[in-house]
Design a protein around this motif. Sequence first.
Motif, PDB file in Angstrom:
ATOM      1  N   ALA A  39     -15.741  10.002   9.937  1.00  0.00           N
ATOM      2  CA  ALA A  39     -15.022  11.027  10.702  1.00  0.00           C
ATOM      3  C   ALA A  39     -14.657  10.491  12.087  1.00  0.00           C
ATOM      4  O   ALA A  39     -13.553  10.743  12.580  1.00  0.00           O
ATOM      5  N   ASP A  40     -15.567   9.752  12.699  1.00  0.00           N
ATOM      6  CA  ASP A  40     -15.285   9.178  14.017  1.00  0.00           C
ATOM      7  C   ASP A  40     -14.124   8.186  13.937  1.00  0.00           C
ATOM      8  O   ASP A  40     -13.256   8.168  14.813  1.00  0.00           O
ATOM      9  N   ILE A  41     -14.077   7.370  12.904  1.00  0.00           N
ATOM     10  CA  ILE A  41     -12.993   6.397  12.737  1.00  0.00           C
ATOM     11  C   ILE A  41     -11.661   7.117  12.543  1.00  0.00           C
ATOM     12  O   ILE A  41     -10.637   6.711  13.086  1.00  0.00           O
ATOM     13  N   PHE A  77      -7.071   5.143   3.894  1.00  0.00           N
ATOM     14  CA  PHE A  77      -6.705   6.538   4.119  1.00  0.00           C
ATOM     15  C   PHE A  77      -6.061   6.690   5.492  1.00  0.00           C
ATOM     16  O   PHE A  77      -5.034   7.353   5.636  1.00  0.00           O
ATOM     17  N   LYS A  78      -6.651   6.052   6.496  1.00  0.00           N
ATOM     18  CA  LYS A  78      -6.127   6.133   7.864  1.00  0.00           C
ATOM     19  C   LYS A  78      -4.731   5.521   7.952  1.00  0.00           C
ATOM     20  O   LYS A  78      -3.831   6.108   8.562  1.00  0.00           O
ATOM     21  N   ALA A  79      -4.537   4.367   7.337  1.00  0.00           N
ATOM     22  CA  ALA A  79      -3.225   3.718   7.364  1.00  0.00           C
ATOM     23  C   ALA A  79      -2.172   4.592   6.689  1.00  0.00           C
ATOM     24  O   ALA A  79      -1.052   4.746   7.201  1.00  0.00           O
ATOM     25  N   ASP A  80      -2.528   5.191   5.537  1.00  0.00           N
ATOM     26  CA  ASP A  80      -1.598   6.060   4.818  1.00  0.00           C
ATOM     27  C   ASP A  80      -1.285   7.307   5.635  1.00  0.00           C
ATOM     28  O   ASP A  80      -0.131   7.707   5.759  1.00  0.00           O
ATOM     29  N   ASP A  82      -1.496   7.684   8.899  1.00  0.00           N
ATOM     30  CA  ASP A  82      -0.715   7.323  10.077  1.00  0.00           C
ATOM     31  C   ASP A  82       0.738   7.024   9.712  1.00  0.00           C
ATOM     32  O   ASP A  82       1.656   7.386  10.455  1.00  0.00           O
ATOM     33  N   ALA A  83       0.961   6.383   8.562  1.00  0.00           N
ATOM     34  CA  ALA A  83       2.325   6.099   8.116  1.00  0.00           C
ATOM     35  C   ALA A  83       3.077   7.404   7.834  1.00  0.00           C
ATOM     36  O   ALA A  83       4.247   7.548   8.220  1.00  0.00           O
ATOM     37  N   LYS A  84       2.417   8.349   7.166  1.00  0.00           N
ATOM     38  CA  LYS A  84       3.046   9.647   6.891  1.00  0.00           C
ATOM     39  C   LYS A  84       3.346  10.386   8.194  1.00  0.00           C
ATOM     40  O   LYS A  84       4.407  11.000   8.350  1.00  0.00           O
ATOM     41  N   ARG A  85       2.416  10.332   9.131  1.00  0.00           N
ATOM     42  CA  ARG A  85       2.592  11.005  10.422  1.00  0.00           C
ATOM     43  C   ARG A  85       3.775  10.400  11.170  1.00  0.00           C
ATOM     44  O   ARG A  85       4.621  11.124  11.695  1.00  0.00           O
ATOM     45  N   ASN A  86       3.853   9.071  11.213  1.00  0.00           N
ATOM     46  CA  ASN A  86       4.958   8.410  11.910  1.00  0.00           C
ATOM     47  C   ASN A  86       6.297   8.715  11.253  1.00  0.00           C
ATOM     48  O   ASN A  86       7.300   8.912  11.933  1.00  0.00           O
TER      49      ASN A  86
END
Length: 109
Positions: A39-41, A77-80, A82-86
């Motif tokens: 969660a912190d990451i 998960f974070k990369a995916d 962030d890509a969707k968010r961008n």
Amino acid sequence: MDVPQVLAEIIFQAAEFLAEGRPVTVLPDEEMLSTQAAADILNVSRQYLVRLVDAGELPAEMVGSHRRLRATDVAAFKADRDAKRNSALDRLTSLSEDVDGYALGNKPR
């Protein structure tokens, strides 16, 4: 001192992130994380992360009564995410530009 190319690339990328003020975490791929560490990451609450795991959006393993997540799964998960968010932000910016949403002082009062 000779540094392997792959290590030099990691150090360079970490330095770029740090220069941008972004935090950097280095973990081995096989590292197992607690829900709080994951969660912190991801910069989310532990409860939200548990909901993601329970919904099957993020894989986890049960170790006793505790969920553990692989560092590689959390990073993917974070990369995916962030890509969707961008992508969504790019679309929103494009739509705003199409309707002159960034023009100052052109709105009727």
